[in-house]
Design an enzyme around this catalytic site. Structure first.
Site, PDB file in Angstrom:
ATOM      1  N   HIS A  36      23.619  64.212  79.998  1.00  0.00           N
ATOM      2  CA  HIS A  36      22.354  64.882  79.666  1.00  0.00           C
ATOM      3  C   HIS A  36      22.463  66.151  78.827  1.00  0.00           C
ATOM      4  CE1 HIS A  36      23.227  66.673  83.750  1.00  0.00           C
ATOM      5  NE2 HIS A  36      22.960  67.759  83.069  1.00  0.00           N
ATOM      6  N   HIS A  86      27.019  71.347  90.223  1.00  0.00           N
ATOM      7  CA  HIS A  86      26.556  70.504  89.127  1.00  0.00           C
ATOM      8  C   HIS A  86      27.515  70.755  87.960  1.00  0.00           C
ATOM      9  CE1 HIS A  86      23.771  68.511  86.476  1.00  0.00           C
ATOM     10  NE2 HIS A  86      23.886  69.517  85.640  1.00  0.00           N
ATOM     11  N   ASP A 117      19.337  67.474  86.868  1.00  0.00           N
ATOM     12  CA  ASP A 117      19.227  68.325  85.671  1.00  0.00           C
ATOM     13  C   ASP A 117      18.832  67.616  84.386  1.00  0.00           C
ATOM     14  OD1 ASP A 117      19.446  70.716  84.220  1.00  0.00           O
ATOM     15  OD2 ASP A 117      21.513  70.306  83.684  1.00  0.00           O
ATOM     16  N   ASP A 144      28.450  69.908  84.340  1.00  0.00           N
ATOM     17  CA  ASP A 144      28.023  69.212  83.129  1.00  0.00           C
ATOM     18  C   ASP A 144      29.236  68.582  82.460  1.00  0.00           C
ATOM     19  OD1 ASP A 144      25.216  69.644  83.138  1.00  0.00           O
ATOM     20  OD2 ASP A 144      25.583  71.760  82.733  1.00  0.00           O
TER      21      ASP A 144
END
Ligand SMILES: [Zn+2]
Length: 986
Positions: A577, A261, A373, A263
């Site tokens: 996010h 993941h 997430d 970001d």
């Protein structure tokens, strides 16, 4: 017999940590290390390779925060290593607990091809899989000194989060850079022991557990700790029996997918994410080459686009692996966006640009939405996912709920319009699995659908800051494929998992409405400029498309496809996010604000250009309505009437009368037609309230419910005066902060408009503005994408009590039969509701916060808000008022009025978008939705001639031809239904 489980456990733990893992790379040969330090922004790899290098010793400090150090490493493989696997081992000063959150590097060949990344859990690079001996080695390393901002001292304010304020102190010390033999048998022994040890910890007392413990002791007895490589094979043979025991028929099935993941910005800026993506993908393509069973999934078209632009050599490898079906694009979105705050059109564009990228680059479409997430999920999503062609939805974030445990792992999620989509939360409760025994057992034990279904998904790899899957994890997956006492693990495409889940669960459980995250509630408010920039740019781009399409179809201007695509993609990136929620470092939000300003300027220029083409050159004063697409003669400016009456102030028109006290508080807001007062007798609205706001952790993310316990009502007035703009109220907030409100009421309007500018210099405070309403509202209605949420105002259950701060878009409405009051806004997303009495409802808008982590200066300085009180409101009038506040009419000059291109009639029908088709055919695309929650009928009229009309999906795929009569299409829509039509050019 005597037994001591802990003795064996202690033994295997210590031997693994202190002897066996370190023995994977033992025999070492020195290398020559040179470097070139660059304290500022990174440079292109070709420039890095061409730098002047100077000799440096291993053990030297390197890397001021955010700087890049280029290393050149040269050496010779010793002749006696012929036949061995040789690796370069490189410890840049790593903390093994922090992959992705501290320094990391990317290794290049002398020709500039990226080979593989280095991070705390991946400290090696292959030199020769079978050395001949005597090979000359030359490698370059681009090492990034990213500072640790979280974990050592969680949530402490730091200046290291922006290159403009970070210290020049060197953060890392190189520890080990040398060539080494990779002892494969030792490595495999480590994984055998670790897998078995972690498994037996989870097993109940019984034969399987004790046989594993005995085998571990037997294996360790065979290891000569001074001759580990020579004795590893013998030790492994003691484990063969317990490793070959197969799992039982009802073993839980884990569909593993390699993952990192990443970001898109968070505790690092976007420019660092670009490099993080290159590092992770270079390592993952390497691992795909090593392990034929492994499969890796990566979301976010934006991240692929970065790779294509900045590291084309890695992108070529990714592209080849995608073609093989082993590197799997996931999610079909431009980025993993927040889904609570972006507008309906924004979410549509996340899907449109995401899927178009995957289609044009790889010839594939993603079948599921992958959002492990983000912080809560909008109830508009099921419809939008379905109408964009998706079949499934994946997240796990709701496992972070503070209070209530979500009842399902595989279920159908039903949205506000009734659309349902098959959804899955991994019962492992993580998107960064290491395939530990604990995680694997947890998945099996916690899975809520164990009665009927057999499996769950596990995203496997280091995430957040990147890193991805390691060869250790891949080795564990191999051992867990079919192992007695464990769930079965196999690398699988999530599409295949969902296809099976659908088969198994003929009638899946259903969850209706929003997936509210009982945490991170303050993300609706933190970093106000980011929220405001998002809202403004979303509306400007929709308006730019409307005027540009109108001008283009009338032959007056070219449609600015390239500009609009580029501007949308900028806005979509900022919806990531950790950006839109306001949870990134100062650097990210500084850049976001600048980006929003650039997008707003460029979008306004597109609007001006199209309007100039439409209205012609001239001096006639005109009014351009960016919602309807009409340009009409300008009306004379409406006078604002405020009357002072004995120390109070009255703002009135034909519809409403508002009374404001000498303290600047609204004591009455009368709807003249019904005689109803929006404000309860004796109550005061427009009351600014300042709370202490210091959450237990996650400062920018969280507001904890005890924030309510300490509040200051801001009643003090510096001045109150009647001006041509309205009633101006100035008041102090504290010794350091102050605010000015302008209250005005336009003729013929039910909306008391409040423009507020605040000079904000608070620390750990939360500013709200309260509106007690004389309405007995069972629920509040709050706008979301293409519709609204309906939430109870009471707190009967723990689920309702947990929603003490909730989301809205442009309006929130409290109503009872016959009367309602709404609050509209132009740049905020958070509000709370309480019931001061059984008969009244208090709505408070969340305006500003001042958390100090991760940005120690969050929201300091001048901040502006515009909001309004709609007196006597319905869903339709609240929708209208919210829309009008966010797209105000423009004054232009020209020669002629302009008829709107598209008009719609029918109760509750709203045009959301008028644009030209994404395929650049010149066809017109119109999106319309039902806004009130009722079934409705109406007509859509297009004032140009077209050929065939199709209903299309949100990603503009044809669905069916619809009949049209001279540019008029009859519409019949369900509650909150979104419909997209394509008008083909003749
Ligand atoms: Zn994330």
């Amino acid at each position: 017999m005597h037994d001591d489980v802990h003795l064996t456990e202690g033994r295997v733990s210590r031997v693994l940590k202190e002897r066996l893992w370190p023995a994977v790379h033992t025999t070492a040969a020195p290398v020559s290390v040179e470097w070139h330090e660059l304290p500022g922004e990174p440079i292109a790899p070709a420039e890095g390779l061409a730098l002047a290098y100077e000799k440096v010793e291993v053990g030297t400090d390197w890397g001021p925060a955010w700087g890049t150090t280029w290393f050149r490493i040269t050496g010779t493989v010793p002749a006696e290593w012929a036949g061995k696997r040789v690796e370069l081992v490189c410890d840049l000063g790593f903390d093994v607990n922090m992959p992705g959150f501290q320094c990391e590097g990317l290794v290049y060949t002398p020709a500039g091809d990226p080979i593989k990344s280095l991070n705390p859990r991946n400290q090696w690079v292959l030199v020769a899989s079978e050395a001949t001996g005597g090979e000359e080695v030359e490698l370059f390393l681009e090492a990034a000194a990213n500072p640790v901002l979280l974990d050592y001292h969680p949530f402490l304010p730091t200046q290291e989060g922006d290159i403009r304020t970070s210290s020049p102190k060197k953060l890392y010390t190189t520890r080990r850079i040398e060539l080494a033999v990779f002892e494969k048998e030792v490595f495999e022994l480590c994984l055998d022991l670790e897998t078995l040890h972690e498994l037996q910890v989870e097993l109940p007392e019984g034969p399987r557990k004790f046989r594993i413990l005995q085998a571990i002791d037997d294996a360790l007895d065979r290891v000569d700790l001074q001759r580990i490589a020579e004795t590893a094979a013998s030790a492994r043979s003691a484990l063969t029996g317990v490793l070959e025991a197969t799992s039982h028929d009802s073993a839980h099935q884990i569909a593993a997918i390699g993952h990192a993941h990443i970001d898109s910005a968070w505790l690092w800026p976007v420019r660092e994410t670009i490099r993080k993506v290159a590092r992770t993908t270079s390592s993952m393509t390497e691992l795909l080459g090593e392990d034929p069973d492994f499969r890796y999934g990566m979301s976010s078209a934006q991240q692929y686009a970065w790779l294509k632009e900045h590291r084309p050599e890695v992108y070529a490898k990714v592209k080849a692996a995608v073609a093989d079906g082993r590197f799997i694009p996931l999610g079909g979105m431009w980025v993993e966006s927040d889904t609570t705050m972006p507008s309906g059109e924004s979410l549509v564009r996340q899907f449109l640009y995401g899927q178009r990228f995957f289609e044009s680059e790889f010839g594939i479409r993603c079948r599921g939405v992958w959002l492990p997430d983000s912080f809560g999920y909008s109830p508009a999503l099921p419809q939008l996912m379905k109408r964009a062609g998706f079949e499934w939805f994946f997240t796990q974030k709701i496992s972070w709920n503070q209070v209530n445990k979500f009842p399902h792992h595989t279920f159908e999620w039903e949205g506000i319009d009734g659309s349902r989509i098959l959804s899955h939360f991994p019962p492992m409760d993580t998107y960064n699995s290491r395939l530990s025994g604990e995680e694997v057992a947890k998945a099996s034990r916690q899975f809520r659908e164990n009665r009927l279904a057999t499996g769950s998904i596990a995203p496997v790899g280091w995430g957040d800051g990147g890193g991805g899957t390691t060869r250790e994890m891949a080795g564990k997956a191999r051992r867990l494929a079919d192992l007695e006492g464990s769930a079965q693990v196999s690398w699988r495409h999530p599409d295949d998992f969902f296809a099976e889940a659908r088969e198994e669960l003929a009638e899946p459980p259903v969850w209706v409405g929003e997936l509210y995250l009982e945490l991170h509630r303050a993300t609706l408010t933190s970093q106000h400029l980011t929220k405001q920039g998002n809202r403004r740019c979303e509306h400007l781009l929709v308006e730019a498309e409307l005027w540009s399409a109108t001008a283009a179809l009338r032959g007056l201007a070219d449609y600015p496809y390239d500009e609009l695509d580029a501007l949308w993609q900028q806005i979509l990136l900022q919806q990531f996010h950790d950006i839109l929620p306001g949870t990134s470092i100062a650097w990210v939000h500084r850049e976001a604000a600048a980006q929003y300003a650039r997008v707003a300027e460029a979008a306004t220029a597109l609007i001006d250009r199209a309007l100039a083409a439409l209205a012609g050159e001239g001096t006639v004063a005109l009014r351009a309505d960016g919602r309807s697409g009409a340009v009409t003669a300008a009306a004379p400016a409406a006078a604002v009437s405020v009357v002072e009456q004995g120390g109070t102030y009255v703002l009135g028109n034909d519809l409403v009368r508002v009374t404001v006290s000498a303290e600047g508080l609204i004591t009455s807001a009368l709807d003249l037609a019904t005689g109803r007062d929006a404000i309860p007798a004796g109550a005061e609205a427009n009351l600014l309230q300042l709370h202490q706001d210091f959450p237990n952790m996650w400062d920018a993310w969280d507001v904890d419910r005890f924030y309510r316990n300490r509040v200051t009502d801001l009643r003090e007035v510096t001045s109150i005066s009647v001006t041509p703009d309205g009633l101006v109220i100035e008041r102090p907030i504290s010794a350091d902060s102050s605010t000015t409100q302008v209250l005005s009421l336009a003729p013929g309007s039910r909306v008391l408009d409040i423009s507020q500018s605040t000079d904000w210099h608070e620390t750990e405070k939360f500013l709200k503005v309260a509106f007690p309403l004389d309405v007995k509202a069972e629920q509040t209605l709050a706008e979301t994408q293409f519709g609204y949420h309906r939430r109870p105002t009471h707190t009967n259950t723990s689920w309702e009590a947990a929603k003490f701060e909730t989301s809205m878009h442009r309006w929130v409405l409290a109503s009872e039969p016959g009367f309602g009051v709404a609050l509209v806004n132009d740049s905020t997303y958070g509000f709370d509701v309480t019931r001061p009495s059984a008969m009244t409802t208090e709505v408070r808008l969340s305006l500003l916060r001042a958390p100090r982590f991760p940005d120690p200066e969050t929201d300091q300085g001048l901040q502006t808000h515009r909001y309004g009180l709609v007196i006597g409101a319905s869903v339709a009038s609240a929708t209208e008022a919210g829309s009008a506040l966010n797209t105000p009419p423009r004054s232009v000059t020209g020669t002629r009025a302009v008829e709107p291109l598209v008009t719609v009639s029918g109760e509750g029908l709203v045009v959301s978008s008028v644009k030209l088709a994404a395929d650049r055919s010149g066809d017109l695309v119109v999106r319309v939705y039902e806004s009130t929650g009722a079934r409705t009928q109406g007509e859509l009229r297009v004032a140009e001639s077209f050929g065939r009309v199709d209903e299309i999906s949100l990603v503009e795929d044809p669905i069916a031809e619809v009949s049209a009569d001279g540019g008029v299409v009859a519409l019949s829509l369900g509650a909150f239904e979104v419909r997209t039509l394509r008008f083909h050019r003749n």
